[in-house]
Design a protein around this motif. Sequence first.
Motif, PDB file in Angstrom:
ATOM      1  N   GLU A   6     -62.728  10.218  15.099  1.00 39.86           N
ATOM      2  CA  GLU A   6     -61.408  10.618  14.644  1.00 39.86           C
ATOM      3  C   GLU A   6     -60.714   9.453  13.941  1.00 39.86           C
ATOM      4  O   GLU A   6     -60.952   8.284  14.268  1.00 39.86           O
ATOM      5  CB  GLU A   6     -60.524  11.058  15.819  1.00 39.86           C
ATOM      6  CG  GLU A   6     -61.061  12.214  16.637  1.00 39.86           C
ATOM      7  CD  GLU A   6     -61.851  11.752  17.838  1.00 39.86           C
ATOM      8  OE1 GLU A   6     -61.982  12.527  18.792  1.00 39.86           O
ATOM      9  OE2 GLU A   6     -62.344  10.601  17.828  1.00 39.86           O
ATOM     10  N   GLY A   8     -56.829   8.584  11.379  1.00 41.60           N
ATOM     11  CA  GLY A   8     -55.596   9.096  10.790  1.00 41.60           C
ATOM     12  C   GLY A   8     -54.382   9.016  11.685  1.00 41.60           C
ATOM     13  O   GLY A   8     -53.272   9.348  11.266  1.00 41.60           O
ATOM     14  N   ARG A  19     -51.986  13.450   9.019  1.00 40.83           N
ATOM     15  CA  ARG A  19     -53.192  14.245   8.931  1.00 40.83           C
ATOM     16  C   ARG A  19     -54.325  13.498   9.625  1.00 40.83           C
ATOM     17  O   ARG A  19     -54.667  12.383   9.225  1.00 40.83           O
ATOM     18  CB  ARG A  19     -53.592  14.551   7.489  1.00 40.83           C
ATOM     19  CG  ARG A  19     -54.752  15.534   7.407  1.00 40.83           C
ATOM     20  CD  ARG A  19     -55.118  15.906   5.991  1.00 40.83           C
ATOM     21  NE  ARG A  19     -55.872  14.856   5.308  1.00 40.83           N
ATOM     22  CZ  ARG A  19     -56.595  15.047   4.212  1.00 40.83           C
ATOM     23  NH1 ARG A  19     -56.657  16.261   3.666  1.00 40.83           N
ATOM     24  NH2 ARG A  19     -57.234  14.041   3.656  1.00 40.83           N
ATOM     25  N   SER A  21     -58.309  13.220  10.838  1.00 47.21           N
ATOM     26  CA  SER A  21     -59.635  13.592  10.352  1.00 47.21           C
ATOM     27  C   SER A  21     -60.653  13.400  11.467  1.00 47.21           C
ATOM     28  O   SER A  21     -60.494  12.533  12.325  1.00 47.21           O
ATOM     29  CB  SER A  21     -60.036  12.718   9.152  1.00 47.21           C
ATOM     30  OG  SER A  21     -59.142  12.872   8.082  1.00 47.21           O
ATOM     31  N   CYS A  22     -61.685  14.199  11.396  1.00 50.15           N
ATOM     32  CA  CYS A  22     -62.792  14.089  12.348  1.00 50.15           C
ATOM     33  C   CYS A  22     -64.075  14.202  11.551  1.00 50.15           C
ATOM     34  O   CYS A  22     -64.292  15.204  10.854  1.00 50.15           O
ATOM     35  CB  CYS A  22     -62.704  15.184  13.402  1.00 50.15           C
ATOM     36  SG  CYS A  22     -64.129  15.287  14.505  1.00 50.15           S
ATOM     37  N   ALA A  23     -64.906  13.176  11.632  1.00 55.12           N
ATOM     38  CA  ALA A  23     -66.153  13.161  10.884  1.00 55.12           C
ATOM     39  C   ALA A  23     -67.311  12.831  11.812  1.00 55.12           C
ATOM     40  O   ALA A  23     -67.110  12.375  12.952  1.00 55.12           O
ATOM     41  CB  ALA A  23     -66.072  12.140   9.753  1.00 55.12           C
ATOM     42  N   GLN A  72     -61.222  22.658   7.493  1.00 53.63           N
ATOM     43  CA  GLN A  72     -62.484  21.952   7.363  1.00 53.63           C
ATOM     44  C   GLN A  72     -62.794  21.754   5.883  1.00 53.63           C
ATOM     45  O   GLN A  72     -62.373  22.549   5.039  1.00 53.63           O
ATOM     46  CB  GLN A  72     -63.617  22.743   8.019  1.00 53.63           C
ATOM     47  CG  GLN A  72     -63.781  24.144   7.440  1.00 53.63           C
ATOM     48  CD  GLN A  72     -64.985  24.876   7.973  1.00 53.63           C
ATOM     49  OE1 GLN A  72     -65.988  24.272   8.317  1.00 53.63           O
ATOM     50  NE2 GLN A  72     -64.902  26.200   8.037  1.00 53.63           N
ATOM     51  N   LYS A  76     -67.015  17.386   2.403  1.00 48.79           N
ATOM     52  CA  LYS A  76     -66.778  16.060   2.961  1.00 48.79           C
ATOM     53  C   LYS A  76     -67.241  15.971   4.410  1.00 48.79           C
ATOM     54  O   LYS A  76     -67.107  14.914   5.034  1.00 48.79           O
ATOM     55  CB  LYS A  76     -65.301  15.698   2.860  1.00 48.79           C
ATOM     56  CG  LYS A  76     -64.800  15.555   1.422  1.00 48.79           C
ATOM     57  CD  LYS A  76     -63.341  15.122   1.389  1.00 48.79           C
ATOM     58  CE  LYS A  76     -62.878  14.933  -0.044  1.00 48.79           C
ATOM     59  NZ  LYS A  76     -61.455  14.512  -0.119  1.00 48.79           N
ATOM     60  N   THR A  78     -65.970  17.131   7.098  1.00 49.61           N
ATOM     61  CA  THR A  78     -64.827  16.619   7.854  1.00 49.61           C
ATOM     62  C   THR A  78     -63.959  17.765   8.349  1.00 49.61           C
ATOM     63  O   THR A  78     -63.760  18.763   7.652  1.00 49.61           O
ATOM     64  CB  THR A  78     -63.988  15.675   6.971  1.00 49.61           C
ATOM     65  OG1 THR A  78     -64.820  14.598   6.514  1.00 49.61           O
ATOM     66  CG2 THR A  78     -62.820  15.094   7.750  1.00 49.61           C
ATOM     67  N   TYR A  80     -60.063  18.601   9.822  1.00 47.27           N
ATOM     68  CA  TYR A  80     -58.724  18.042   9.688  1.00 47.27           C
ATOM     69  C   TYR A  80     -57.743  18.706  10.654  1.00 47.27           C
ATOM     70  O   TYR A  80     -57.905  19.863  11.030  1.00 47.27           O
ATOM     71  CB  TYR A  80     -58.193  18.233   8.263  1.00 47.27           C
ATOM     72  CG  TYR A  80     -58.997  17.538   7.200  1.00 47.27           C
ATOM     73  CD1 TYR A  80     -59.852  18.248   6.372  1.00 47.27           C
ATOM     74  CD2 TYR A  80     -58.892  16.159   7.027  1.00 47.27           C
ATOM     75  CE1 TYR A  80     -60.589  17.607   5.388  1.00 47.27           C
ATOM     76  CE2 TYR A  80     -59.624  15.510   6.048  1.00 47.27           C
ATOM     77  CZ  TYR A  80     -60.472  16.240   5.232  1.00 47.27           C
ATOM     78  OH  TYR A  80     -61.202  15.594   4.262  1.00 47.27           O
ATOM     79  N   GLN A  82     -53.686  18.895  10.217  1.00 47.33           N
ATOM     80  CA  GLN A  82     -52.456  18.565   9.518  1.00 47.33           C
ATOM     81  C   GLN A  82     -51.280  18.822  10.454  1.00 47.33           C
ATOM     82  O   GLN A  82     -51.120  19.944  10.943  1.00 47.33           O
ATOM     83  CB  GLN A  82     -52.303  19.408   8.246  1.00 47.33           C
ATOM     84  CG  GLN A  82     -51.019  19.169   7.476  1.00 47.33           C
ATOM     85  CD  GLN A  82     -50.935  17.778   6.883  1.00 47.33           C
ATOM     86  OE1 GLN A  82     -51.892  17.297   6.285  1.00 47.33           O
ATOM     87  NE2 GLN A  82     -49.790  17.121   7.043  1.00 47.33           N
TER      88      GLN A  82
END
Length: 130
Positions: A6, A8, A19, A21-23, A72, A76, A78, A80, A82
């Motif tokens: 995670e 952001g 926002r 992010s999770c990647a 999503q 990317k 990823t 999200y 928001q």
Amino acid sequence: QVQLVESGGGSVQAGGSLRLSCAAPGYKLDAPCMAWFRQVPGQKREGVGTIYTVADDTYLADSVKGRFTISQDNAKNTLYLQMNSLKPEDTAMYYCATKWAYGDGCVSMRGLRVPDFGNWGQGTQVTVSS
């Protein structure tokens, strides 16, 4: 297991936005159900919302409905979160998680049962000041 990361998080004043992010570096986020949770020290981990990636359908907890959205980006790889109109009570560590669940097993209140998720990130801190 796929390592979730995670990012952001940060500090923001009430009414502001962030926002998250999770990647999954090096891996494809292909679980059908992905979720965001949050936790304040000393309290239980709370479900924020889920996304059923197959249908791009989402479920949000009442506490964040109308202010937060989950999305999503497959290109990317990823996930999200928001967060708008942030409140001091949104202050917490935020985690993303995945599970293999479908339909109502994902996008529903019961879809946010913590024990059902076996893959978690390390979290990103969100602090909202009044």
